[in-house]
Scaffold this motif. Structure first.
Motif, PDB file in Angstrom:
ATOM      1  N   PHE A   1       0.840  -1.206   0.000  1.00 31.14           N
ATOM      2  CA  PHE A   1       0.000   0.000   0.000  1.00 31.14           C
ATOM      3  C   PHE A   1       0.875   1.256   0.000  1.00 31.14           C
ATOM      4  N   ILE A   2       1.915   1.252   0.803  1.00 36.20           N
ATOM      5  CA  ILE A   2       2.779   2.425   0.905  1.00 36.20           C
ATOM      6  C   ILE A   2       3.420   2.761  -0.440  1.00 36.20           C
ATOM      7  N   PHE A   3       3.761   1.741  -1.214  1.00 36.46           N
ATOM      8  CA  PHE A   3       4.443   1.966  -2.489  1.00 36.46           C
ATOM      9  C   PHE A   3       3.536   1.701  -3.691  1.00 36.46           C
ATOM     10  N   ARG A   4       2.233   1.808  -3.459  1.00 32.33           N
ATOM     11  CA  ARG A   4       1.283   1.451  -4.505  1.00 32.33           C
ATOM     12  C   ARG A   4       1.396   2.315  -5.754  1.00 32.33           C
ATOM     13  N   SER A   5       1.826   3.556  -5.609  1.00 33.16           N
ATOM     14  CA  SER A   5       1.886   4.458  -6.753  1.00 33.16           C
ATOM     15  C   SER A   5       3.086   4.193  -7.657  1.00 33.16           C
TER      16      SER A   5
END
Length: 611
Positions: A72-76
């Motif tokens: 989630f933290i690195f989803r982008s």
């Protein structure tokens, strides 16, 4: 969502109900570490401690506590970074996917750090003693930074391209360190900072060091990413973080991470060492006191809204397990490129990562032979032991994909079954003695020195694995034979009482007794432990005990053992996995502290419904 600093990440986690604030007063001495470990084991949220005794700074923990939250933290940026790594693994395939090219170009642009004149971290100064004094385990030698980003540059090639960022532990207090003026800097063998330190020593120069705490989450992952030598971690951080990392440069000083929460500035004196430790570490034991470099502190910088991120380590699984799982997802496609002939690797977290490496390779050297035997697999195994972080592995067990195309070293019970069915113990054990090993592993003959072994398995099954214990007449002190898994027998043994670098006469008596009796044809592996019931309770216990408490050369005995032209073999291996007189003590929870954590989970408490 692009996180340029830690606070933006924590705010987003709170908005998405993946973070819990704890306003109850907590103690950084043992208590917050115990809370973090318990919440991690429960699969719980990130934690923000707003009322920490002895410091004005809040502390954050369990940020990467689940694989789902890390994604989630690195989803982008995750898909873009995966595409960049795929391009590295197979450039021709990416050339056929032009829709990926814009993202690859953007990711490449983000890899380059951006020089700035100042940043939020330059706002305030403090002292080391005013930082959160985290002590995770009762025998720890002092307070530690457990998520440090240690930044150095090559003295001969200064600049970002010659930089290294590593997560080397920093001892803030205790031992003989001068309060507020010195901290301990412990780095293990085969670490990038070592090359910079060696250059500085050769030049007779101080090595400038900046220790960042906090900042963009991508910097934390970059610091532990197993990148090839010569590729700076800060480049990967930019790609994963989705922006060019701003670094405060100028005035002849080492660059400072502009968005860091804290920066401890200083240098390593080329001649100075002091005792560092003990420290409860990720193998599940304390690393003991040894002399390591001393960092002279020049100043401590911090931003206005600084938050102190931390984790605690101990017997796996812990939060760093999630780091490993996430990195594996990113790099799995690169394995065949880095290690020719190797299809899959698994540094087993339950065994402390470096003690046990499982692998699936190819056996193609003599495809026309009537019976396949390990040849290319030996080359593959030596390659794994010859480069990157896999070189720190102690037991390397590798099997041929041709024998079972669906074989995966991540399905550990199936993998052991496959290997133990096929091992020719008179031929397929290859020892390397008197070699370097992981600094944290105390099973060897001295600090940083011990042995390694390859188990190589190829061809058809050579035995049927037994599933029931034979009747055994064991020597005094040995008892409680239990079948742990097909082909694996576990015994309890007497307490170890020998010095380092020696075989144990008690184990030799056991091997002789087993040799005289026979009946072990279906048990190629016999493990002797202090407590057979504990060891055989589950795979996590078995892997931890068997591979963290044994040195291959010192602690392997054999039924029908022989040595021929310096090659050792047997019909059944007997591995001494007892705690030795020279081993570091295992970590243990403190009952009084655990009761405090329990109280926080009562109705009305901040951890109610989580624990």
């Amino acid at each position: 969502m692009i996180y340029r600093n830690l606070k933006s990440c924590l705010d987003d986690l709170e908005r998405s109900k993946q973070l819990v604030r704890i306003d109850t007063p907590v103690d950084p001495h043992l208590e917050v570490g115990a809370i973090q470990r318990r919440v991690f084991k429960a699969g719980g949220p990130a934690l923000l401690f707003t009322n920490v005794k002895g410091t004005s700074f809040p502390m954050a923990a369990n940020i990467f506590g689940t694989l789902e939250r890390t994604r989630f933290i690195f989803r982008s940026t995750l898909r873009r970074v995966e595409a960049m790594l795929s391009a590295k693994a197979d450039p021709a395939a990416v050339m056929k996917k032009p829709w990926l090219w814009p993202g690859l170009a953007l990711g490449g642009w983000h890899t380059m750090p951006r020089s700035v004149k100042t940043g939020p971290v330059m706002a305030r100064t403090t002292s080391v003693s005013k930082l959160p004094q985290l002590v995770s385990w009762p025998m720890d030698g002092g307070a530690y930074v457990t998520l440090p980003l240690v930044y150095t540059e090559s003295p001969s090639k200064p600049g970002f391209m010659g930089s290294n960022i590593g997560m080397y532990r920093i001892q803030l207090s205790g031992n003989d360190f001068e309060r507020d003026r010195e901290v301990g800097l412990h780095y293990q063998i085969h670490r990038g900072i070592g090359y910079h330190h060696a250059e500085a020593i050769a030049r007779g120069q101080k090595l400038p060091v900046n220790v960042f705490v906090g900042g963009p989450p991508a910097m934390t992952l970059a610091a532990i990413m197993p990148l090839p030598e010569g590729i700076a971690e800060i480049l990967f951080a930019g790609a994963l973080g989705g922006h060019r990392i701003p670094m405060v440069t100028g005035r002849g000083r080492l660059p400072v991470l502009a968005e860091a929460d804290f920066c401890i500035r200083g240098h390593i004196d080329p001649t100075a060492q002091k005792p560092e430790g003990p420290f409860g570490d990720h193998l599940g034991y304390y690393s003991l006191v040894h002399d390591f470099p001393v960092m002279r502190v020049e100043e401590v910088l911090h931003r206005e809204d600084a938050i102190w991120p931390f984790t605690t380590v101990g017997r796996p699984p812990q939060e760093d397990t999630m780091f490993g799982a996430f990195i594996h997802e990113l790099t799995a496609e690169l394995v065949p490129q880095v290690f020719g002939g190797v299809h899959e690797v698994h540094a087993v977290d339950a065994a402390g990562v470096h003690p046990l490496l499982l692998a699936v390779g190819s056996e193609r050297y003599v495809p026309y032979a009537g019976e396949r035997q390990p040849q290319e697999l030996i080359t593959n195994g030596l390659s794994l032991l010859g480069t990157t972080q896999t070189s720190l592995s102690k037991y390397v067990i590798i099997a041929a994909r041709e024998d079972e195309p669906s074989l995966s070293c991540h399905r550990v019970p199936e993998f052991f079954r496959h290997v133990l069915e096929r091992l020719d113990l008179s031929r397929d054990l290859h020892f390397i003695t008197r070699t370097t090993m992981d600094t944290l592993d105390y099973s060897g003959i001295s600090l940083n020195q011990g042995s390694k072994v390859l188990w190589t398995a190829a061809g058809g099954p050579k035995r049927t694995l037994a599933t029931s214990a034979p009747a055994l007449n064991l020597p005094d002190g040995f008892h409680g034979a239990r079948v742990f898994a097909p082909g694996i027998l576990v015994l309890s043994g007497p307490a170890h009482g020998q010095p380092r670098d020696t075989h144990d006469p008690a184990m030799e008596r056991l091997a002789a007794a087993l040799n005289a009796q026979g009946g072990l044809d279906g048990f190629p592996l016999v493990v002797v432990a202090d407590d057979a019931d504990f060891t055989a309770a589950d795979w996590d216990n078995f892997l931890w005990v068997a591979f963290t408490r044994s040195d291959p050369a010192t602690d392997t005995y054999g039924v029908n053992a022989f040595t021929r032209c310096k090659h050792w073999g047997c019909s059944s291996m007997v591995v001494d996995a007892r705690l030795k007189t020279y081993h570091a003590p295992p970590l243990a929870d403190v009952t009084e502290i655990e009761k405090k954590v329990d109280a926080l989970a009562l109705p009305g408490g901040p951890l109610y419904g989580i624990l």
